[in-house]
Design a protein around this motif. Structure first.
Motif, mmCIF file in Angstrom:
data_model
loop_
_atom_site.group_PDB
_atom_site.id
_atom_site.type_symbol
_atom_site.label_atom_id
_atom_site.label_comp_id
_atom_site.label_asym_id
_atom_site.label_seq_id
_atom_site.Cartn_x
_atom_site.Cartn_y
_atom_site.Cartn_z
ATOM 1 N N GLU A 1 0.811 -1.225 0.000
ATOM 2 C CA GLU A 1 0.000 0.000 0.000
ATOM 3 C C GLU A 1 0.840 1.268 0.000
ATOM 4 O O GLU A 1 0.309 2.364 0.190
ATOM 5 C CB GLU A 1 -0.936 -0.002 1.213
ATOM 6 C CG GLU A 1 -1.990 -1.088 1.155
ATOM 7 C CD GLU A 1 -2.955 -1.003 2.329
ATOM 8 O OE1 GLU A 1 -3.231 0.110 2.791
ATOM 9 O OE2 GLU A 1 -3.420 -2.062 2.774
ATOM 10 N N VAL A 2 2.137 1.150 -0.186
ATOM 11 C CA VAL A 2 3.034 2.298 -0.242
ATOM 12 C C VAL A 2 3.776 2.286 -1.570
ATOM 13 O O VAL A 2 3.848 1.258 -2.244
ATOM 14 C CB VAL A 2 4.052 2.280 0.924
ATOM 15 C CG1 VAL A 2 3.361 2.519 2.257
ATOM 16 C CG2 VAL A 2 4.848 0.975 0.948
ATOM 17 N N GLN B 1 8.297 5.648 -0.630
ATOM 18 C CA GLN B 1 7.769 5.629 0.737
ATOM 19 C C GLN B 1 8.351 4.456 1.516
ATOM 20 O O GLN B 1 8.739 4.596 2.674
ATOM 21 C CB GLN B 1 6.239 5.505 0.727
ATOM 22 C CG GLN B 1 5.499 6.763 0.373
ATOM 23 C CD GLN B 1 3.992 6.506 0.275
ATOM 24 O OE1 GLN B 1 3.557 5.533 -0.349
ATOM 25 N NE2 GLN B 1 3.214 7.375 0.893
ATOM 26 N N GLN C 1 10.651 5.044 4.640
ATOM 27 C CA GLN C 1 10.099 4.600 5.920
ATOM 28 C C GLN C 1 11.052 3.638 6.626
ATOM 29 O O GLN C 1 11.247 3.728 7.851
ATOM 30 C CB GLN C 1 8.738 3.929 5.732
ATOM 31 C CG GLN C 1 7.617 4.905 5.472
ATOM 32 C CD GLN C 1 6.267 4.223 5.350
ATOM 33 O OE1 GLN C 1 6.111 3.052 5.685
ATOM 34 N NE2 GLN C 1 5.284 4.962 4.868
ATOM 35 N N ASP D 1 3.643 1.450 5.726
ATOM 36 C CA ASP D 1 2.507 2.141 6.332
ATOM 37 C C ASP D 1 2.116 3.346 5.477
ATOM 38 O O ASP D 1 2.852 4.332 5.432
ATOM 39 C CB ASP D 1 2.882 2.595 7.749
ATOM 40 C CG ASP D 1 1.767 3.333 8.462
ATOM 41 O OD1 ASP D 1 0.721 3.616 7.850
ATOM 42 O OD2 ASP D 1 1.958 3.642 9.658
ATOM 43 N N PRO D 2 0.968 3.295 4.792
ATOM 44 C CA PRO D 2 0.595 4.402 3.911
ATOM 45 C C PRO D 2 0.363 5.719 4.652
ATOM 46 O O PRO D 2 0.339 6.780 4.040
ATOM 47 C CB PRO D 2 -0.692 3.915 3.237
ATOM 48 C CG PRO D 2 -1.198 2.813 4.092
ATOM 49 C CD PRO D 2 -0.008 2.207 4.780
ATOM 50 N N GLU D 3 0.239 5.681 5.966
ATOM 51 C CA GLU D 3 -0.009 6.892 6.757
ATOM 52 C C GLU D 3 1.265 7.493 7.352
ATOM 53 O O GLU D 3 1.228 8.606 7.888
ATOM 54 C CB GLU D 3 -0.988 6.579 7.908
ATOM 55 C CG GLU D 3 -2.309 5.973 7.464
ATOM 56 C CD GLU D 3 -3.055 6.864 6.479
ATOM 57 O OE1 GLU D 3 -3.058 8.097 6.681
ATOM 58 O OE2 GLU D 3 -3.601 6.333 5.493
ATOM 59 N N LEU D 4 2.385 6.797 7.284
ATOM 60 C CA LEU D 4 3.608 7.271 7.941
ATOM 61 C C LEU D 4 4.347 8.276 7.063
ATOM 62 O O LEU D 4 4.796 7.943 5.968
ATOM 63 C CB LEU D 4 4.530 6.092 8.268
ATOM 64 C CG LEU D 4 5.865 6.460 8.928
ATOM 65 C CD1 LEU D 4 5.645 7.110 10.296
ATOM 66 C CD2 LEU D 4 6.749 5.218 9.060
ATOM 67 N N ALA D 5 4.486 9.501 7.555
ATOM 68 C CA ALA D 5 5.233 10.547 6.850
ATOM 69 C C ALA D 5 6.707 10.460 7.240
ATOM 70 O O ALA D 5 7.042 10.144 8.388
ATOM 71 C CB ALA D 5 4.674 11.913 7.199
#
Length: 196
Positions: free
Chosen positions: A31-32, A36, A40, A168-172
């Motif tokens: 999902e990344v 990313q 990450q 993790d698609p939410e991790l910036a």
């Protein structure tokens, strides 16, 4: 730019081009994106207090998908593109073994952990489970013994675990520029340039 021969003057720009030109590519069923994922893995390593060699190996562990004649998509169609070997070969003239060997071993570390840790397989994403079969599956007893004799086993496992977490698609994270000066500090002159 990736068609040029890498030198100590252009290798960092070539790596940055992978993040810029291919970073938005999907990461093989995850999902990344590819960028990313690699960013990450490095960022999580830094946040977890890993040493800089592990952080930078995590950052670079998948660049072999692009320093390779076989594109990353072949993994999804049933062919192992051996990206770990491509990355290690492409970078070996420019970075020390403490960065290169964990990159070279990060796929073997997955196979090793699946073999020796009964809980590890359940922690893998579906895409990692799917690629595991192409990459050789569980290790034989002989392969485990060879892996356990490797002085870079611990670092390879640490990079592998960061690889597994970096999805993790939410991790910036910071962008590649944040890590570029660190890579520059580890850069060695290439053997080819030393001979000329």
């Amino acid at each position: 730019m990736l068609n040029q021969a890498p030198t100590s003057e252009n290798i960092l720009d070539m790596i940055e081009a992978i993040f810029t030109l291919h970073g938005a590519d999907s990461y093989l069923g995850e999902e990344v994106t590819m960028a990313q994922h690699m960013l990450q893995a490095a960022w999580l390593g830094e946040q977890q207090g890993e040493n800089e060699a592990v952080v930078l190996a995590a950052l670079l562990h998948d660049v072999g998908h692009y320093a390779n004649k076989l594109p990353p998509e072949v993994l999804m169609s049933g062919t192992d593109n051996r990206h770990q070997e491509s990355a290690a070969s492409w970078l070996a003239e420019f970075f020390p073994a403490g960065i290169i060997e964990p990159i070279r071993l990060h796929v073997a570390a997955k196979r090793y952990l699946v073999t020796v840790d009964p809980d590890y397989r359940s922690q893998l994403s579906q895409a990692s489970i799917d690629s595991l079969a192409l990459q050789g599956g569980d290790m034989s007893a002989e392969e485990v013994a060879v892996m356990e004799a490797n002085p870079y086993l611990d670092m390879a496992i640490r990079v592998r675990r960061l690889d597994d977490q970096g999805k993790d698609p939410e991790l910036a994270t910071p962008d590649f520029g944040y890590f570029k000066p660190r890579l520059a500090r580890w850069l060695m002159p290439s053997a080819r340039e030393a001979e000329s």
